[in-house]
Design a protein around this motif. Structure first.
Motif, mmCIF file in Angstrom:
data_model
loop_
_atom_site.group_PDB
_atom_site.id
_atom_site.type_symbol
_atom_site.label_atom_id
_atom_site.label_comp_id
_atom_site.label_asym_id
_atom_site.label_seq_id
_atom_site.Cartn_x
_atom_site.Cartn_y
_atom_site.Cartn_z
ATOM 1 N N PRO A 156 0.835 -1.213 0.000
ATOM 2 C CA PRO A 156 0.000 0.000 0.000
ATOM 3 C C PRO A 156 0.865 1.257 0.000
ATOM 4 N N GLY A 157 0.450 2.241 -0.801
ATOM 5 C CA GLY A 157 1.185 3.501 -0.845
ATOM 6 C C GLY A 157 2.394 3.496 -1.756
ATOM 7 N N ALA A 158 2.665 2.382 -2.420
ATOM 8 C CA ALA A 158 3.840 2.303 -3.297
ATOM 9 C C ALA A 158 3.702 3.225 -4.503
ATOM 10 N N VAL A 159 2.458 3.361 -4.995
ATOM 11 C CA VAL A 159 2.191 4.234 -6.139
ATOM 12 C C VAL A 159 1.381 5.433 -5.660
ATOM 13 N N ILE A 160 1.831 6.626 -6.021
ATOM 14 C CA ILE A 160 1.177 7.866 -5.605
ATOM 15 C C ILE A 160 0.233 8.327 -6.714
ATOM 16 N N HIS A 161 -1.024 8.534 -6.385
ATOM 17 C CA HIS A 161 -2.031 8.875 -7.384
ATOM 18 C C HIS A 161 -2.464 10.336 -7.344
ATOM 19 N N ASP A 162 -2.220 11.012 -6.228
ATOM 20 C CA ASP A 162 -2.676 12.386 -6.071
ATOM 21 C C ASP A 162 -1.688 13.367 -6.708
ATOM 22 N N PRO A 163 -2.106 14.143 -7.723
ATOM 23 C CA PRO A 163 -1.187 15.049 -8.425
ATOM 24 C C PRO A 163 -0.525 16.078 -7.516
ATOM 25 N N GLU A 164 -1.280 16.663 -6.601
ATOM 26 C CA GLU A 164 -0.707 17.695 -5.731
ATOM 27 C C GLU A 164 0.300 17.098 -4.760
ATOM 28 N N GLN A 165 0.007 15.911 -4.262
ATOM 29 C CA GLN A 165 0.955 15.235 -3.379
ATOM 30 C C GLN A 165 2.249 14.918 -4.129
ATOM 31 N N ALA A 166 2.103 14.424 -5.348
ATOM 32 C CA ALA A 166 3.278 14.105 -6.156
ATOM 33 C C ALA A 166 4.108 15.349 -6.436
ATOM 34 N N ALA A 167 3.450 16.437 -6.806
ATOM 35 C CA ALA A 167 4.166 17.680 -7.127
ATOM 36 C C ALA A 167 4.882 18.236 -5.904
ATOM 37 N N LYS A 168 4.242 18.198 -4.749
ATOM 38 C CA LYS A 168 4.837 18.731 -3.519
ATOM 39 C C LYS A 168 6.090 17.958 -3.136
ATOM 40 N N ARG A 169 6.013 16.624 -3.181
ATOM 41 C CA ARG A 169 7.179 15.822 -2.780
ATOM 42 C C ARG A 169 8.303 15.957 -3.793
ATOM 43 N N VAL A 170 7.994 16.094 -5.086
ATOM 44 C CA VAL A 170 9.027 16.308 -6.086
ATOM 45 C C VAL A 170 9.761 17.622 -5.828
ATOM 46 N N LEU A 171 9.008 18.683 -5.605
ATOM 47 C CA LEU A 171 9.623 19.975 -5.326
ATOM 48 C C LEU A 171 10.519 19.899 -4.091
ATOM 49 N N ASP A 172 10.042 19.231 -3.068
ATOM 50 C CA ASP A 172 10.813 19.086 -1.836
ATOM 51 C C ASP A 172 12.127 18.366 -2.108
ATOM 52 N N ARG A 228 15.910 20.065 -1.982
ATOM 53 C CA ARG A 228 16.814 19.543 -0.960
ATOM 54 C C ARG A 228 17.943 18.696 -1.551
ATOM 55 N N ASN A 229 17.891 18.458 -2.883
ATOM 56 C CA ASN A 229 18.874 17.571 -3.520
ATOM 57 C C ASN A 229 18.940 16.234 -2.784
ATOM 58 N N ALA A 230 17.770 15.692 -2.518
ATOM 59 C CA ALA A 230 17.701 14.448 -1.757
ATOM 60 C C ALA A 230 16.439 13.673 -2.093
ATOM 61 N N ILE A 231 16.564 12.349 -2.079
ATOM 62 C CA ILE A 231 15.399 11.469 -2.140
ATOM 63 C C ILE A 231 14.833 11.391 -0.726
ATOM 64 N N ILE A 232 13.518 11.488 -0.599
ATOM 65 C CA ILE A 232 12.879 11.406 0.712
ATOM 66 C C ILE A 232 12.074 10.113 0.748
ATOM 67 N N SER A 233 12.461 9.217 1.625
ATOM 68 C CA SER A 233 11.820 7.902 1.682
ATOM 69 C C SER A 233 10.452 7.988 2.334
ATOM 70 N N ALA A 234 9.708 6.892 2.259
ATOM 71 C CA ALA A 234 8.378 6.831 2.877
ATOM 72 C C ALA A 234 8.467 7.013 4.386
ATOM 73 N N ASN A 235 9.634 6.692 4.957
ATOM 74 C CA ASN A 235 9.840 6.846 6.398
ATOM 75 C C ASN A 235 10.390 8.217 6.774
ATOM 76 N N GLY A 236 10.602 9.071 5.746
ATOM 77 C CA GLY A 236 11.100 10.414 6.021
ATOM 78 C C GLY A 236 12.607 10.564 5.973
ATOM 79 N N LYS A 237 13.327 9.504 5.627
ATOM 80 C CA LYS A 237 14.781 9.589 5.539
ATOM 81 C C LYS A 237 15.192 10.402 4.315
ATOM 82 N N HIS A 238 16.213 11.268 4.466
ATOM 83 C CA HIS A 238 16.742 12.062 3.363
ATOM 84 C C HIS A 238 18.033 11.422 2.858
#
Length: 259
Positions: free
Chosen positions: A184-200, A204-214
């Protein structure tokens, strides 16, 4: 200095009269197209049509090779010898080059698909065989690698031109690998959620994991899967969010990366 980001999408994955995704709409938004080479998806007619559209829209064309697995869409793992794997890559890249030339364009980048990509991320030797085969045919081709994974290590070791990729619509594990689609949660379907996390991640020049790790990462290109529901909305949301935050969007075909 202004940061430049490429937006890519997997496409050309229809087969005959069976249609996968909305390639024409995606080509209005993305700057690079990863086009299936007929093994995991696609066929010569689909390749030709998709490449002609990409050339017309000024979108960079990439080869997107995968396992010979039409029924499983290239998402089933297949164990091959190094020679079989090399020949499979050479065959698909060569076909993509010919089809691109016939469409009035050229192949600018290379990206592994599905299970083959996952296996190359886990086993550096698989990545090495695939990337060396691509280099032999096209020495200056840009290799898309999953950022901050063994794929990147191999590309650097081989002296490839490469670009670090993140996914707009997929969740990450703490080791920068993708969360398995069965969770569950492996694929993100919400456009605004996807855009926000991409910008972040880009800021930050970092991948942000599902657990919040940078995880520190070089991010050159962002992928939107053409077969993901809401893919058009996600692509548009990501692009508009980047532009609003003064992050330029341009194709890998106009940039050079080598380390």
């Amino acid at each position: 200095m202004t940061k430049h980001i490429d937006l890519n999408a997997d496409m050309g994955e229809s087969f005959g009269d069976w249609v996968m995704g909305n390639d024409p709409a995606l080509l209005d938004t993305v700057t690079s197209a990863n086009i299936a080479c007929g093994f995991h998806a696609g066929d010569p007619d689909v390749m030709a049509k998709t490449m002609r559209l990409a050339v017309k829209r000024g979108v960079g064309i990439g080869a997107h090779p995968g396992f010979a697995d039409l029924q499983g869409f290239g998402r089933r793992r297949i164990n091959l010898s190094a020679e079989n794997l090399r020949n499979m890559i050479c065959y698909q890249l060569g076909a993509a080059q010919a089809m691109a030339r016939a469409a009035g364009g050229q192949i600018s980048h290379f990206k592994l698909h599905g299970a083959l990509s996952n296996m190359a991320c886990e086993d550096p030797e698989i990545a090495r065989v695939c990337y060396k085969a691509a280099q032999e045919i096209a020495p200056t081709i840009k290799i898309m690698v999953l950022a901050s994974t063994p794929m990147q290590d191999v590309a650097e070791e081989l002296g490839c031109y490469w670009a670090g990729e993140i996914f707009a619509d997929r969740a990450y594990n703490d080791d920068a690998s993708l969360v398995d689609r069965s969770f569950p949660g492996a694929v993100i379907h919400d456009p605004e959620q996807a855009a926000k996390r991409v910008l972040d991640m880009v800021q930050r020049n970092a991948i942000i994991s599902a657990n919040g790790k940078h995880i520190a990462a070089q991010i050159d290109t962002i992928c939107m899967h053409g077969d993901t529901p809401n893919s058009i909305k996600i692509a548009k949301a990501v692009k508009s969010t980047l532009l609003r935050n003064e992050i330029a969007v341009r194709s890998l075909a106009t940039a050079s990366y080598k380390f």
